[in-house]
Write a protein that holds these residues in place. Sequence first.
Motif, PDB file in Angstrom:
ATOM      1  N   TYR A 468       0.676  -0.936  -0.264  1.00 26.89           N
ATOM      2  CA  TYR A 468       0.151   0.059  -0.135  1.00 26.89           C
ATOM      3  C   TYR A 468       0.868   1.219   0.254  1.00 26.89           C
ATOM      4  O   TYR A 468       0.921   1.827  -0.716  1.00 26.89           O
ATOM      5  N   ILE A 469       1.477   1.026   0.905  1.00 29.71           N
ATOM      6  CA  ILE A 469       2.639   2.519   0.383  1.00 29.71           C
ATOM      7  C   ILE A 469       3.186   2.332  -0.640  1.00 29.71           C
ATOM      8  O   ILE A 469       3.836   3.678  -1.188  1.00 29.71           O
ATOM      9  N   GLN A 470       4.025   2.166  -0.945  1.00 30.82           N
ATOM     10  CA  GLN A 470       4.709   1.250  -2.484  1.00 30.82           C
ATOM     11  C   GLN A 470       3.520   2.216  -3.000  1.00 30.82           C
ATOM     12  O   GLN A 470       3.820   2.875  -4.419  1.00 30.82           O
ATOM     13  N   LYS A 471       2.400   1.897  -3.432  1.00 27.32           N
ATOM     14  CA  LYS A 471       1.552   2.033  -4.272  1.00 27.32           C
ATOM     15  C   LYS A 471       1.193   3.660  -4.119  1.00 27.32           C
ATOM     16  O   LYS A 471       0.949   4.761  -4.687  1.00 27.32           O
ATOM     17  N   GLN A 472       1.047   4.139  -2.619  1.00 22.03           N
ATOM     18  CA  GLN A 472       1.022   5.425  -2.372  1.00 22.03           C
ATOM     19  C   GLN A 472       1.981   6.760  -2.892  1.00 22.03           C
ATOM     20  O   GLN A 472       1.997   7.526  -3.785  1.00 22.03           O
ATOM     21  N   GLU A 473       3.324   5.796  -2.912  1.00 20.83           N
ATOM     22  CA  GLU A 473       4.407   6.791  -3.513  1.00 20.83           C
ATOM     23  C   GLU A 473       3.787   6.267  -4.832  1.00 20.83           C
ATOM     24  O   GLU A 473       5.055   7.365  -5.669  1.00 20.83           O
ATOM     25  N   TYR A 474       3.847   5.825  -5.332  1.00 25.41           N
ATOM     26  CA  TYR A 474       3.866   5.780  -6.826  1.00 25.41           C
ATOM     27  C   TYR A 474       3.443   6.279  -7.909  1.00 25.41           C
ATOM     28  O   TYR A 474       3.423   7.495  -9.000  1.00 25.41           O
ATOM     29  N   ALA A 475       1.629   6.052  -6.687  1.00 20.87           N
ATOM     30  CA  ALA A 475       1.026   7.373  -7.292  1.00 20.87           C
ATOM     31  C   ALA A 475       1.435   8.443  -7.082  1.00 20.87           C
ATOM     32  O   ALA A 475       0.772   9.544  -8.251  1.00 20.87           O
ATOM     33  N   TYR A 589      11.009  -8.461  -6.765  1.00 27.89           N
ATOM     34  CA  TYR A 589      12.112  -8.719  -5.874  1.00 27.89           C
ATOM     35  C   TYR A 589      11.821  -8.453  -4.553  1.00 27.89           C
ATOM     36  O   TYR A 589      12.351  -8.992  -3.817  1.00 27.89           O
ATOM     37  N   MET A 590      11.495  -6.922  -3.943  1.00 26.28           N
ATOM     38  CA  MET A 590      10.947  -6.646  -3.394  1.00 26.28           C
ATOM     39  C   MET A 590      10.185  -7.623  -1.996  1.00 26.28           C
ATOM     40  O   MET A 590      10.846  -7.867  -0.992  1.00 26.28           O
ATOM     41  N   ASN A 640       5.486   4.728   8.379  1.00 27.06           N
ATOM     42  CA  ASN A 640       5.373   5.199   8.240  1.00 27.06           C
ATOM     43  C   ASN A 640       6.093   5.116   6.213  1.00 27.06           C
ATOM     44  O   ASN A 640       5.201   5.855   5.480  1.00 27.06           O
ATOM     45  N   SER A 641       6.698   4.821   6.237  1.00 27.26           N
ATOM     46  CA  SER A 641       7.420   4.449   4.981  1.00 27.26           C
ATOM     47  C   SER A 641       8.276   2.750   4.681  1.00 27.26           C
ATOM     48  O   SER A 641       7.182   1.860   6.384  1.00 27.26           O
ATOM     49  N   GLU A 642       8.844   1.973   3.407  1.00 26.67           N
ATOM     50  CA  GLU A 642       8.776   0.820   3.597  1.00 26.67           C
ATOM     51  C   GLU A 642       9.752   0.650   4.302  1.00 26.67           C
ATOM     52  O   GLU A 642      10.004  -0.479   4.929  1.00 26.67           O
TER      53      GLU A 642
END
Length: 736
Positions: A468-475, A589-590, A640-642
């Motif tokens: 979810y955090i990755q998607k938020q950052e990606y967006a 990979y992640m 709050n971060s990956e």
Amino acid sequence: MDDDGHYRDNRSDFIRGAKDIAKVAKKQVGKKMGRGVDKMADEYTRRSYKRFEEEDDDDDYAGVPGGEDGGGGYYRNDSRANDDDAHSDSTEGHDEDDEIYEGEYQGIPRGDSGKADVAAAQAQHLRDLSAYEGERRKDQEELAQQYESILQECGHGKFQWTLYFVLGLALMADGVEIFVVGFVLPSAEKDMCLSEPNKGMLGLIVYLGMMVGAFVWGGLADRIGRRQTLLISLSINSVFAFFSSFVQGYSSFLFCRLASGVGIGGSIPIVFSYYSEFLAQEKRGEHLSWLCMFWMIGGIYASAMAWAIIPHYGWSFQMGSAYQFHSWRVFVLVCAFPSVAAISALTTMPESPRFYLENGKHDEAWMILKQVHDTNMRAKGYPERVFSVTTIKTVKQMDELVNLGDGAAWHQKWRIKLTSLFHQVWSNFQTVFSPEYRRTTYMMMAVWFSMSFSYYGLTVWFPDMIKYIQKQEYASRTKVFVKEKVEHVTFNFTLENQVHRQGEYFNDKFMNLRMRSMVFEDSLFEECYFEDITSSNTFFKNCTFIATLFYNTDLFKYRLVNSRLINSTFLHNKEGCLLSDVSDENNAYMVYFVSFLGTLAVLPGNIVSALLMDKIGRLRMLAGSSVISCVSCFFLSFGNSESAMIALLCLFGGISIASWNALDVLTVELYPSDKRTTAFGFLNALCKLAAVLGISIFTSFVGITKAVPILFASGALAAGSFVALKLPETRGQVLQ
């Protein structure tokens, strides 16, 4: 004749009385002792019927000359055969030479004495069962003390370490099974066109299978043996894991993973019980904790294999569009290796001698214990030492009372055997809730449930939160283009994470490219050419296509939202699944890397728990680790971060593993040998049920709030640690 009629009436009364005695005995004695009731009641009824049959024969042959001994009658007293007024020895009493045993049928009760005889027989039956249970309990106590002394004489050496690695492979297979589906889902959803509900079911089906397997195999291991049951369960796991690598449809793959989970479900309850019965008291807690490390090794193995195999899409082949074998299927096949290796190694190991002694098999148990002794002494350089034990106490057994007969068909024999086995397993399970163990069982249920609910819920919630955090950052990195005009341009590169509004595209070519997270809004495409397009999360909204050709693309009409097609054509559309989003190779990979780190993080907790288990005790280890895990849950609010979430995942896993190790050791030591795997299997099944609930509840709050998962996890761990302190400490006790 009156006498004959009177005889038949009283025989019917007695048979009914025998059945009543059986029913009452099952109810009353079952409440008090909860063991052996069905067998003893059936034994009483069977003997009663048998004696009536003999009495029928006596009446039939009473007046026939040429009976036994060449005399004129069937009875030992020949006057019975020649005198119609005489009565049988069994009804009239007995001669001095006759001997009537306690509990034998004493004759046919007359009308007014039937109820009194039934009551007397009932009381005698209760006394017999009570005496039997007392003798059996005394035998078990004597066996426990002697068995501990024998293990001390055998020592701890080569045999235990060999068994350690063999059973470790079985535990490793269990650890692998947990991770397989999670790793293959991103790739399998493309091959099987999985919807979100289907993906969720596939993720949970393994836990449901393991829940059933733990209960079934745990119960069977107390009846047919630890080694044999473990071999059967691992065989089922390996066979269906192999099949799941090749099946193509979702339903068949789901069934194979379910059956594979049922097979591996017996691993944990049997492995710990099996190994504990070869360990002396001072080594038990430490070495059972060392054994837990193989579950961690299984997770590392699965992560490493996924990392090495799944991203290599070239490791695949297909036969048309009907059969495809991609790299993720190779990974599923490789994950079956630990189970196959465990089966091969386990065939060289003996059955638990404690199981044999509990079932009255003295010679088999003695031979195995001698093997343990001789193997360890030779490895230590003392081959001349002789195993001094000559006789070992065995537990009093109850006859099974299953008479198959010589003329019975094979399917009838198997049906009777399976029915008898089912009743034995179910009766043994019920004794776990008998008054003697009820309080312990309920408390262990609370601890197992709270631990599993919080642990599995959080360990699945962590990766979902990272995604979810990755998607938020990606967006947040999305590029927006407004009112652009593009003419006579060829796009042959990846278009990703862009939004185009009110654009105009004339005579443009989109060829051999991938569109990922692309959105075109209110745009015009005139005389454009789309060829060999692969897209994910890509949509055209309120767009107009004029004289445009789509060749070999997956841009089906459902991706064209409220769009108009004027003189436009679709040719040779791509077959396969249309997914809303597909993770790229870096994200894959992640996922593997995060799982690898989370699994590796339990290594310090494993080492600490193994070294301190026999020093500070099981309860302190369990309660202390649970309290620290509870406190660590409140740090989740800072994730709050990956990178922060990965660190918290490692912290929680490293702390909570000590609780699991202590709980495994405690479960083994709280129950006697004839109930050990049954109780362990039931508690482990409850653990998987709690895991399903925890995963379902925790993941539903991803992207909504962190407060609810934190409160649920910390509350469950706090409650579990409080209840754990009420359990009895088992450190320093002989294995029951």
